[in-house]
Design a protein around this motif. Structure first.
Motif, PDB file in Angstrom:
ATOM      1  N   PHE A  83       0.969  -1.352  -0.133  1.00  0.00           N
ATOM      2  CA  PHE A  83      -0.018  -0.051   0.052  1.00  0.00           C
ATOM      3  C   PHE A  83       0.742   1.291  -0.068  1.00  0.00           C
ATOM      4  O   PHE A  83       1.880   1.188   0.379  1.00  0.00           O
ATOM      5  CB  PHE A  83      -0.993  -0.055   1.178  1.00  0.00           C
ATOM      6  CG  PHE A  83      -2.101  -0.831   1.124  1.00  0.00           C
ATOM      7  CD1 PHE A  83      -3.412  -0.179   1.100  1.00  0.00           C
ATOM      8  CD2 PHE A  83      -2.101  -2.117   1.279  1.00  0.00           C
ATOM      9  CE1 PHE A  83      -4.507  -0.916   0.807  1.00  0.00           C
ATOM     10  CE2 PHE A  83      -3.059  -3.049   1.145  1.00  0.00           C
ATOM     11  CZ  PHE A  83      -4.449  -2.383   1.003  1.00  0.00           C
ATOM     12  N   TRP A 108      -3.826   3.571   0.254  1.00  0.00           N
ATOM     13  CA  TRP A 108      -4.394   2.793  -0.974  1.00  0.00           C
ATOM     14  C   TRP A 108      -3.530   1.672  -1.640  1.00  0.00           C
ATOM     15  O   TRP A 108      -2.460   1.890  -1.530  1.00  0.00           O
ATOM     16  CB  TRP A 108      -4.984   3.856  -1.904  1.00  0.00           C
ATOM     17  CG  TRP A 108      -3.915   4.694  -2.183  1.00  0.00           C
ATOM     18  CD1 TRP A 108      -3.202   4.378  -3.557  1.00  0.00           C
ATOM     19  CD2 TRP A 108      -3.340   5.918  -1.764  1.00  0.00           C
ATOM     20  NE1 TRP A 108      -2.190   5.541  -4.143  1.00  0.00           N
ATOM     21  CE2 TRP A 108      -2.338   6.169  -2.787  1.00  0.00           C
ATOM     22  CE3 TRP A 108      -3.596   6.810  -0.796  1.00  0.00           C
ATOM     23  CZ2 TRP A 108      -1.587   7.444  -2.627  1.00  0.00           C
ATOM     24  CZ3 TRP A 108      -2.875   7.745  -0.656  1.00  0.00           C
ATOM     25  CH2 TRP A 108      -1.697   8.074  -1.543  1.00  0.00           C
ATOM     26  N   GLY A 110      -0.845   0.180  -4.005  1.00  0.00           N
ATOM     27  CA  GLY A 110       0.145   0.645  -4.784  1.00  0.00           C
ATOM     28  C   GLY A 110       0.033  -0.087  -6.107  1.00  0.00           C
ATOM     29  O   GLY A 110      -0.797  -0.925  -6.354  1.00  0.00           O
ATOM     30  N   ASN A 112       0.332   3.335  -7.490  1.00  0.00           N
ATOM     31  CA  ASN A 112      -0.007   4.784  -8.032  1.00  0.00           C
ATOM     32  C   ASN A 112      -0.031   5.608  -6.752  1.00  0.00           C
ATOM     33  O   ASN A 112      -0.747   5.420  -6.053  1.00  0.00           O
ATOM     34  CB  ASN A 112      -1.498   4.423  -8.693  1.00  0.00           C
ATOM     35  CG  ASN A 112      -1.834   5.852  -9.315  1.00  0.00           C
ATOM     36  OD1 ASN A 112      -1.049   6.791  -9.311  1.00  0.00           O
ATOM     37  ND2 ASN A 112      -3.072   6.000  -9.762  1.00  0.00           N
ATOM     38  N   ARG A 113       0.897   6.600  -7.179  1.00  0.00           N
ATOM     39  CA  ARG A 113       1.194   7.508  -5.840  1.00  0.00           C
ATOM     40  C   ARG A 113      -0.009   8.767  -5.925  1.00  0.00           C
ATOM     41  O   ARG A 113      -0.004   9.458  -5.139  1.00  0.00           O
ATOM     42  CB  ARG A 113       2.144   8.189  -5.923  1.00  0.00           C
ATOM     43  CG  ARG A 113       3.612   7.137  -5.721  1.00  0.00           C
ATOM     44  CD  ARG A 113       4.746   7.938  -5.612  1.00  0.00           C
ATOM     45  NE  ARG A 113       5.896   6.963  -5.614  1.00  0.00           N
ATOM     46  CZ  ARG A 113       7.254   6.943  -5.642  1.00  0.00           C
ATOM     47  NH1 ARG A 113       7.631   8.414  -5.658  1.00  0.00           N
ATOM     48  NH2 ARG A 113       8.073   6.263  -5.516  1.00  0.00           N
ATOM     49  N   PRO A 115      -3.676   8.545  -6.941  1.00  0.00           N
ATOM     50  CA  PRO A 115      -5.051   7.855  -6.993  1.00  0.00           C
ATOM     51  C   PRO A 115      -6.165   8.682  -7.297  1.00  0.00           C
ATOM     52  O   PRO A 115      -6.204   9.931  -6.844  1.00  0.00           O
ATOM     53  CB  PRO A 115      -5.309   6.922  -5.927  1.00  0.00           C
ATOM     54  CG  PRO A 115      -4.626   7.591  -4.853  1.00  0.00           C
ATOM     55  CD  PRO A 115      -3.506   8.497  -5.330  1.00  0.00           C
ATOM     56  N   PRO A 117      -9.597   7.956  -5.861  1.00  0.00           N
ATOM     57  CA  PRO A 117     -10.383   7.209  -5.037  1.00  0.00           C
ATOM     58  C   PRO A 117     -11.815   7.522  -5.010  1.00  0.00           C
ATOM     59  O   PRO A 117     -12.076   8.709  -5.002  1.00  0.00           O
ATOM     60  CB  PRO A 117      -9.888   7.198  -3.764  1.00  0.00           C
ATOM     61  CG  PRO A 117      -9.192   8.435  -3.706  1.00  0.00           C
ATOM     62  CD  PRO A 117      -8.547   8.847  -4.949  1.00  0.00           C
ATOM     63  N   GLU A 179      -8.232  -0.875  -8.413  1.00  0.00           N
ATOM     64  CA  GLU A 179      -7.433  -1.181  -6.921  1.00  0.00           C
ATOM     65  C   GLU A 179      -7.194   0.306  -6.269  1.00  0.00           C
ATOM     66  O   GLU A 179      -7.585   0.209  -4.913  1.00  0.00           O
ATOM     67  CB  GLU A 179      -6.048  -1.830  -7.340  1.00  0.00           C
ATOM     68  CG  GLU A 179      -6.116  -3.190  -7.825  1.00  0.00           C
ATOM     69  CD  GLU A 179      -6.242  -3.246  -9.058  1.00  0.00           C
ATOM     70  OE1 GLU A 179      -6.096  -4.479  -9.867  1.00  0.00           O
ATOM     71  OE2 GLU A 179      -6.561  -2.406  -9.866  1.00  0.00           O
ATOM     72  N   ASP A 180      -6.966   1.256  -7.404  1.00  0.00           N
ATOM     73  CA  ASP A 180      -6.687   2.485  -6.228  1.00  0.00           C
ATOM     74  C   ASP A 180      -8.184   3.376  -6.490  1.00  0.00           C
ATOM     75  O   ASP A 180      -7.987   4.540  -6.090  1.00  0.00           O
ATOM     76  CB  ASP A 180      -5.850   3.238  -7.009  1.00  0.00           C
ATOM     77  CG  ASP A 180      -5.874   3.558  -8.467  1.00  0.00           C
ATOM     78  OD1 ASP A 180      -6.913   3.390  -8.920  1.00  0.00           O
ATOM     79  OD2 ASP A 180      -5.090   4.214  -9.186  1.00  0.00           O
ATOM     80  N   SER A 181      -9.186   2.837  -6.660  1.00  0.00           N
ATOM     81  CA  SER A 181     -10.593   3.411  -6.493  1.00  0.00           C
ATOM     82  C   SER A 181     -10.949   3.468  -5.048  1.00  0.00           C
ATOM     83  O   SER A 181     -11.906   3.945  -4.718  1.00  0.00           O
ATOM     84  CB  SER A 181     -11.539   2.669  -7.374  1.00  0.00           C
ATOM     85  OG  SER A 181     -11.263   3.115  -8.915  1.00  0.00           O
ATOM     86  N   MET A 183      -9.915   3.695  -1.038  1.00  0.00           N
ATOM     87  CA  MET A 183      -8.756   4.568   0.155  1.00  0.00           C
ATOM     88  C   MET A 183      -9.215   4.078   1.191  1.00  0.00           C
ATOM     89  O   MET A 183     -10.272   4.425   1.886  1.00  0.00           O
ATOM     90  CB  MET A 183      -9.020   6.083  -0.336  1.00  0.00           C
ATOM     91  CG  MET A 183      -7.870   6.816   0.817  1.00  0.00           C
ATOM     92  SD  MET A 183      -7.778   8.643   0.305  1.00  0.00           S
ATOM     93  CE  MET A 183      -6.862   8.570  -1.234  1.00  0.00           C
TER      94      MET A 183
END
Length: 417
Positions: A83, A108, A110, A112-113, A115, A117, A179-181, A183
């Motif tokens: 994460f 969240w 990872g 992606n730094r 995201p 969400p 995935e990064d939706s 938080m």
């Protein structure tokens, strides 16, 4: 392969008594294992991880104002599972004696730094005092194993179940491409002023990008039911000024304690606001002080009240009740009372139309109100409020496991809505 994921720091922002009898609410029951436990023959694959995570959280004392140790544990736990983690430092409440830093934990999946969400999953990592050590009824856990300790229910049970639910969804691929939706947000200070969630709400615009949540899922002990709403709250400090004198001649003075007592009795005998959904507004006289000696007519008396508001609107309902309370007390004495009624809120409505969930309403306050925005609001969690804050706080493992499955349903529902 494990991705090396940094921890970002967001600091302020850097880089990023007497009580009116309560009418039972619909669906309220006595303490029990409300959630149907998963059978051991079908024990989930994550049982060991869930038990371990919950144990680690409960073993760490995190009484409100001293949450940094449990926050640091969560940072390490989530970072080790790929994460991205950001710490959101709150300003010290006492700048001259700041003590340990206090921070929310934001995370969240990872790598992606930055995201975008759509769903926030949140609970709080602070607890009420005193600290109660972790204990478990069985060395080899089953669904009927009872786990005790401060925060085992409120709200580290929700924290452990939420994290386990998201990890399970990621492992199963059920949110592949999204995935990064989702938080995670674990806040401090919920048990006192809600300053952790309020700070996040006020400063989230400094995140890159600023999140536009479509839904927020809040974890609190709801007996495994989806909450349709909860009472509002405000506090009130009351000061009464009388006239001191010899107690043998009470007519020559004015007893501040007597005036205050009469006013409080009048308040407790009055319907300050009620509704079919939330019952009646209740008043708890938490503190009552006055006088200097038994043979002196008291010149000063004070009381501190917590009022659970059963009427709306969410913004303004508390003011309606506060005005009624003050009118009732002034009817006892027009001139003796001074009021300092702090900001609060009226009844809080939540979204509860999700297939497969029983519903209820609750009397306690939460962080739902403190997160501003036009998003769906879901309130759910394992365990019962009837043991939270008490010496016997405990939860069944089966309830935690069912909560994992229910949080998965809520996350999927929120993503698809």
């Amino acid at each position: 392969m494990r991705v090396s994921v940094p921890v970002f720091l967001l600091g302020s922002f850097r880089v990023l008594g007497l009580e009116l009898q309560q009418q039972p609410l619909r669906g309220a029951q006595a303490p029990s294992s409300i959630i149907s436990p998963a059978s051991d023959s079908n024990a989930p694959t994550y049982r060991g991880d869930l038990v371990s995570l919950h144990k680690s959280l409960v073993e760490i004392s995190s009484i409100s104002g001293n949450e940094s140790d449990v926050g640091n544990f969560l940072v390490n736990y989530l970072e080790a599972r790929d994460f991205v983690v950001q710490l959101e430092f709150l300003p010290p409440t006492n700048p001259s004696n700041p003590g340990k830093p206090r921070f929310n934990v934001l995370a969240w999946p990872g790598p992606n730094r930055h995201p975008s969400p759509k769903v926030l999953v949140s609970s709080h990592i602070d607890t009420v005092p005193p600290f109660i050590p972790y204990s478990r009824s069985d060395e080899n856990p089953t669904a009927d194993t009872v786990i005790a300790g401060r925060g085992s229910v409120d709200a580290k049970g929700s924290v452990a179940a939420q994290i386990t639910a998201l990890l399970s969804l990621l492992e199963s691929g059920r949110i592949a491409g999204k995935e990064d939706s989702v938080m995670l947000l674990f806040v401090v200070g919920e048990e006192t002023s809600g300053d952790g969630m309020r700070f996040f709400s006020e400063t989230r615009g400094q995140l890159d990008p600023s999140p536009d949540f479509k839904a927020a899922i809040f974890g609190e002990p709801t007996e495994g039911r989806l909450v349709c709403g909860h009472k509002g709250i405000f506090t009130c400090n009351i000061t009464v000024t009388g006239h001191a004198g010899h107690s043998g001649y009470p007519w020559l003075g004015k007893s501040a304690t007597e005036v205050l007592a009469r006013g409080l009795v009048s308040v407790l005998d009055t319907d300050l606001g009620s509704s079919e959904e939330f019952g009646n507004t209740t008043v708890n006289v938490g503190l009552f002080e006055g006088g200097v000696a038994a043979n002196v007519i008291p010149e000063k008396a004070t009381a501190r009240l917590a009022v659970r508001v059963a009427v709306g609107p969410e913004i303004g309902g508390e003011k309606i009740v506060a005005e009624r309370l003050q009118d009732v007390m002034r009817s006892v004495d027009e001139d003796a009372f001074e009021f300092d009624c702090n900001n609060g809120y009226g009844v809080v409505k939540c979204d509860c139309d999700v297939e497969g969930f029983e519903t209820t309403t609750v009397n306690y306050g939460t962080d739902v109100h403190h997160l501003a925005g036009n998003h769906a609001r879901y309130l759910y969690g394992p365990g019962t409020i009837f043991v939270a804050h008490g010496p016997d706080e405990a939860i069944k493992l089966g309830d935690l496991e069912t909560a994992v499955e229910d949080f998965k349903k809520l996350i999927l529902h929120a993503l698809e809505s």
